[in-house]
Every structure is written in structure tokens, then in C-alpha cells.
Scaffold this motif. Structure first.
Motif, mmCIF file in Angstrom:
data_model
loop_
_atom_site.group_PDB
_atom_site.id
_atom_site.type_symbol
_atom_site.label_atom_id
_atom_site.label_comp_id
_atom_site.label_asym_id
_atom_site.label_seq_id
_atom_site.Cartn_x
_atom_site.Cartn_y
_atom_site.Cartn_z
ATOM 1 N N ARG A 198 0.849 -1.205 0.000
ATOM 2 C CA ARG A 198 0.000 0.000 0.000
ATOM 3 C C ARG A 198 0.878 1.246 0.000
ATOM 4 N N LYS A 199 0.364 2.326 -0.540
ATOM 5 C CA LYS A 199 1.116 3.578 -0.626
ATOM 6 C C LYS A 199 0.376 4.680 0.116
ATOM 7 N N VAL A 200 1.137 5.658 0.611
ATOM 8 C CA VAL A 200 0.530 6.810 1.282
ATOM 9 C C VAL A 200 1.061 8.089 0.635
ATOM 10 N N LEU A 201 0.507 9.210 1.081
ATOM 11 C CA LEU A 201 0.797 10.491 0.432
ATOM 12 C C LEU A 201 2.288 10.836 0.430
ATOM 13 N N GLY A 233 -10.628 23.383 5.036
ATOM 14 C CA GLY A 233 -9.176 23.300 5.186
ATOM 15 C C GLY A 233 -8.799 21.859 5.364
ATOM 16 N N ARG A 234 -9.137 21.050 4.393
ATOM 17 C CA ARG A 234 -8.956 19.611 4.538
ATOM 18 C C ARG A 234 -7.491 19.228 4.328
ATOM 19 N N SER A 235 -6.654 19.609 5.288
ATOM 20 C CA SER A 235 -5.241 19.289 5.112
ATOM 21 C C SER A 235 -5.031 17.793 5.357
ATOM 22 N N GLN A 236 -4.180 17.218 4.546
ATOM 23 C CA GLN A 236 -4.010 15.769 4.521
ATOM 24 C C GLN A 236 -2.856 15.320 5.409
ATOM 25 N N ASN A 237 -3.026 14.171 6.015
ATOM 26 C CA ASN A 237 -1.954 13.534 6.774
ATOM 27 C C ASN A 237 -1.097 12.756 5.775
ATOM 28 N N ILE A 238 0.162 13.134 5.677
ATOM 29 C CA ILE A 238 0.985 12.502 4.626
ATOM 30 C C ILE A 238 1.352 11.052 4.945
ATOM 31 N N GLU A 239 1.042 10.615 6.158
ATOM 32 C CA GLU A 239 1.269 9.197 6.505
ATOM 33 C C GLU A 239 0.090 8.324 6.050
ATOM 34 N N GLN A 240 -0.935 8.969 5.511
ATOM 35 C CA GLN A 240 -2.167 8.275 5.095
ATOM 36 C C GLN A 240 -2.372 8.451 3.593
ATOM 37 N N PRO A 241 -3.281 7.653 3.006
ATOM 38 C CA PRO A 241 -3.638 7.933 1.607
ATOM 39 C C PRO A 241 -4.382 9.265 1.520
ATOM 40 N N SER A 256 -13.158 25.182 -0.118
ATOM 41 C CA SER A 256 -13.798 23.991 -0.680
ATOM 42 C C SER A 256 -13.444 22.799 0.218
ATOM 43 N N THR A 257 -13.913 21.651 -0.153
ATOM 44 C CA THR A 257 -13.605 20.473 0.665
ATOM 45 C C THR A 257 -12.488 19.644 0.022
ATOM 46 N N ASP A 258 -11.816 20.214 -0.967
ATOM 47 C CA ASP A 258 -10.764 19.455 -1.646
ATOM 48 C C ASP A 258 -9.539 19.293 -0.745
ATOM 49 N N PRO A 259 -8.824 18.178 -0.932
ATOM 50 C CA PRO A 259 -7.635 17.971 -0.107
ATOM 51 C C PRO A 259 -6.535 18.989 -0.392
ATOM 52 N N VAL A 260 -5.906 19.471 0.680
ATOM 53 C CA VAL A 260 -4.755 20.378 0.560
ATOM 54 C C VAL A 260 -3.670 19.890 1.519
ATOM 55 N N LEU A 261 -2.502 20.510 1.431
ATOM 56 C CA LEU A 261 -1.400 20.124 2.314
ATOM 57 C C LEU A 261 -1.064 21.276 3.246
ATOM 58 N N GLU A 262 -0.692 20.945 4.478
ATOM 59 C CA GLU A 262 -0.184 21.973 5.380
ATOM 60 C C GLU A 262 1.302 21.705 5.572
ATOM 61 N N ARG A 268 -1.033 24.610 1.004
ATOM 62 C CA ARG A 268 -0.881 24.659 -0.456
ATOM 63 C C ARG A 268 -1.717 23.587 -1.141
ATOM 64 N N ARG A 269 -1.929 23.797 -2.420
ATOM 65 C CA ARG A 269 -2.587 22.787 -3.256
ATOM 66 C C ARG A 269 -1.516 21.827 -3.762
ATOM 67 N N PHE A 270 -1.928 20.736 -4.342
ATOM 68 C CA PHE A 270 -0.973 19.833 -4.976
ATOM 69 C C PHE A 270 -0.543 20.408 -6.316
ATOM 70 N N THR A 271 0.655 20.121 -6.722
ATOM 71 C CA THR A 271 1.067 20.491 -8.083
ATOM 72 C C THR A 271 0.418 19.474 -9.039
#
Ligand SMILES: C[S@@+](CC[C@H](N)C(=O)[O-])C[C@H]1O[C@@H](n2cnc3c(N)ncnc32)[C@H](O)[C@@H]1O
Length: 350
Positions: A198-201, A233-241, A256-262, A268-271
């Protein structure tokens, strides 16, 4: 194994098609070439088609599917259709019917129109999980009935791309159609990969990105004021998908409810490259011939190639196993030599 011919409707930038063809690497894993060749692909988004045509030897046609005559299509063994996921309208009738007046819902019937004439041995359709519950659960049974009355036996299942080595929770329903009973009986959806695969962020995000991908301090302050209440502000946990990314990624904002990174208090948004990796596109898949907004849209719309690669392995198993079975049963049938509609089906396997 002889190459099977494939027709790809709503081909987008080619997520499904990449998985079906195979022969790519993702996160240092090789995904083998599969025994398929795409003889026809179509999509009406010229930017998605542009990306597609940079990445495959064959070309996708930029056209509205409604303008394509089913009789003009080349013969094929497998039809692919990740059809647009907009809701279907149900016309209140007894029994209820899918609304023919709804332009978007109508696109499903374009698939049916083609299936009825071309009669490929298999089809694979993909859509959002919400299709199962759309229109108070009335749309899906109608879709199933339409496909069955076109001469197919069906299996369907919701698959989560995270279970197949993609660093994203993305649940999609796959409907697989079989003209032949033996194929139908032999097919099983793929099993999840083992936990170590399995892979994560954090496996796909970049260490350093251009400042333009960061939200302004003003936007962050505004978001933090309402975050608790509005679950934004749906910031993602990079240890998770990652949460599901969508075509909306082009317009992602902190409201919005889109995933972002803190990152260190900055958001920031994803590139586009990260979005493509979250979707399991190989690094050598070229998106850069269109604007970043167009890239986000095509990427967010796509089926993760790695997930599709696993789905197609299940079909390859069926093709291989029924080749063996049919050559055995052919001998028996030849001895008895009676006119039997199954005979012609079984000849077709050899
Ligand atoms: C969910 S996306 C398909 C993504 C694709 N299967 C992939 O994996 O990359 C649906 C596609 O349908 C296309 N589409 C929508 N309406 C169409 C029409 N009338 N004719 C042809 N394509 C259409 C959209 O441009 C979009 O690319």
C-alpha cells in the motif's frame, strides 16, 4: 496471447487505457504489458484528447459520442467506458425510467447503443460510487436492466484504489459485462494488494514546490476563522492515503472540501505532477502540453492506471482459463455434433 481489440469511450486523458495496456512503472514497480490493443478511442474534451495523444501510439478522436455511428466503429472484444458521472434523472413513470431528456444521463445510452450493435465479448464501465444510490437508488437497477437486456451478464463491485497500491482513497463502482456464461462464471474482481504494497501520500509528494501553489496568508487566516464550524481546510496527513481528488482540483480553494497540504503552518494545493502521482500515473506520462488547469481537470477525472491494471488482470485470467476450457469442451461437442447455440460461442475462444 493474441492481442484483444479494445474500444475506449470517454477516454479522457487515458487513465483507464494506460492501465489496460500496461507496460509502465509506478513508484519503482513495473506493471507488465497486457495483451490488448486500442483500436478506437473517443472523448469530446480537446484538452484531454491532446494529453491522450501525447501518450499513446494510437490516437483518440475528439468528437461528441452522439455523433459517432455505432456502424462506423471497428469491431472490438472489449469496450471501456468511464462515463461521465453526473446524476441521472428518473422520469416518474410506472415502471420508472431514466430520463431521456437529461443530456448527461443520456450519455449512458450511447454506450448501450454501441453495445447492441458491436456486441463485444466484454465491457468494463466505471463510475462514482454514488451511482449505486443515485435517484433514491432507482437509477442503478435501470442501468443494470438496460445492460442485461443488451445481452450481457453482469458483475459489479466498488473498488477503493488505496487497496491496490494507489496513495488515494477513491471508491468507484466497476460494472463488468460478459456475453458468455463461461466468462461470467470465471470472473472474480481483483483482491487487494498486501499491506506492505500500500502507498501513502508521503510516497508521492514533492519536497519543494513553487510558491504559486501556496495559499495567501489572508486566505489561510479566513479559513482558520471558520475551520471548526465548517470542516474546511482539509489538510491531509501525509502518513495516510490522500482523500479523493477530483476534476475540481483546478479550482481548489481553502473554502472547498478538496484535499490540501499543510507545511509548517502554510497551506498549499498539490502540483499537477503530485496530482498525477496521487492518481498513479507513471512519471513519464506527459501532461504539460495543456494549461495546468486543464491538466488538473483531466487528472482528477481519470481512473488510476494502477487500479485499472489490477482490474484487467482479472479479465486476462478469464480469457486464459476459458481458452483451455473451451478447447476441451469443443472435442466433446464435436463428437456429439448437434446444433447447439453454445457451440459457436465456444468456437470463438479458440
Ligand atoms: C470520467 S471522465 C473519463 C476519464 C477516463 N476514463 C480516464 O480514465 O482518464 C469522462 C469523460 O467523458 C467525456 N465526455 C463527456 N461528454 C462527452 C460526450 N458527449 N462525448 C464524448 N466524450 C464525452 C469528458 O470529456 C471526460 O473526459
Amino acid at each position: 496471447m493474441e492481442l484483444m481489440k479494445v474500444c475506449s469511450l470517454f477516454s479522457g486523458c487515458g487513465g483507464i487505457d494506460k492501465g489496460v495496456i500496461g507496460d509502465f512503472s509506478y513508484l519503482e514497480k513495473k506493471f507488465a504489458r497486457n495483451p490488448f490493443e486500442i483500436v478506437y478511442a473517443v472523448d469530446n474534451d480537446k484538452y484531454a484528447v491532446d494529453i491522450y495523444n501525447q501518450n499513446f501510439k494510437h490516437k483518440s478522436v475528439c468528437e461528441d459520442i452522439k455523433n459517432i455511428s455505432e456502424y462506423a466503429l471497428p469491431d472490438h472484444d472489449l469496450l471501456l467506458g468511464g462515463f461521465p458521472c453526473q446524476s441521472f434523472s428518473i422520469v416518474a413513470q410506472n415502471p420508472p425510467r431514466l430520463g431521456y431528456k437529461d443530456e448527461r444521463g443520456k450519455l449512458f445510452f450511447e454506450i448501450v447503443r454501441i453495445l447492441k450493435v458491436k456486441k463485444p465479448r466484454f465491457f468494463i464501465l466505471e463510475n462514482v460510487k454514488g451511482l449505486l444510490s443515485a435517484n433514491k437508488k432507482m437509477a442503478f437497477p435501470i442501468i443494470i436492466k438496460e445492460l442485461e437486456s443488451s445481452g450481457y451478464k453482469l458483475k459489479y463491485k466498488v473498488l477503493n484504489s488505496f487497496d491496490f497500491g494507489v496513495p488515494q482513497k477513491r471508491e468507484r463502482v466497476f460494472i463488468v459485462g460478459f456475453r458468455d456464461r463461461l466468462d461470467f462464471e470465471a470472473f472474480e474482481f481483483p483482491k487487494s494488494v498486501c499491506d506492505t504494497e500500500r502507498k501513502v501520500l508521503k510516497d508521492v509528494i514533492l519536497q519543494s514546490v513553487d510558491d504559486k501553489y501556496f495559499f495567501s496568508e489572508k486566505a489561510v487566516a479566513g479559513m482558520l476563522r471558520v475551520k471548526e464550524k465548517m470542516n474546511k481546510g482539509r489538510s491531509q496527513n501525509i502518513e495516510q492515503p490522500c482523500n479523493t481528488i477530483s476534476a475540481h482540483l483546478a479550482k481548489v480553494s481553502l473554502n472547498s472540501t478538496d484535499p490540501v497540504l499543510e507545511e509548517n503552518g502554510r497551506y498549499r494545493r498539490f502540483t499537477p505532477l503530485e496530482a498525477a502521482k496521487i492518481q498513479s500515473f507513471p512519471d513519464n506520462f506527459v501532461f504539460s502540453t495543456v494549461s495546468e488547469n486543464r491538466q488538473y481537470r483531466a487528472i482528477g477525472n481519470a481512473v488510476p492506471p494502477v487500479l485499472m491494471w489490477h482490474v484487467i488482470q482479472s479479465l486476462i485470467s478469464v480469457i486464459k482459463s476459458n481458452k483451455i476450457k473451451s478447447s476441451r469442451s469443443l472435442k466433446k461437442i464435436t463428437r456429439n455434433s448437434t446444433a447447439n447455440s453454445e457451440v459457436s460461442v465456444q468456437y470463438a475462444f479458440i
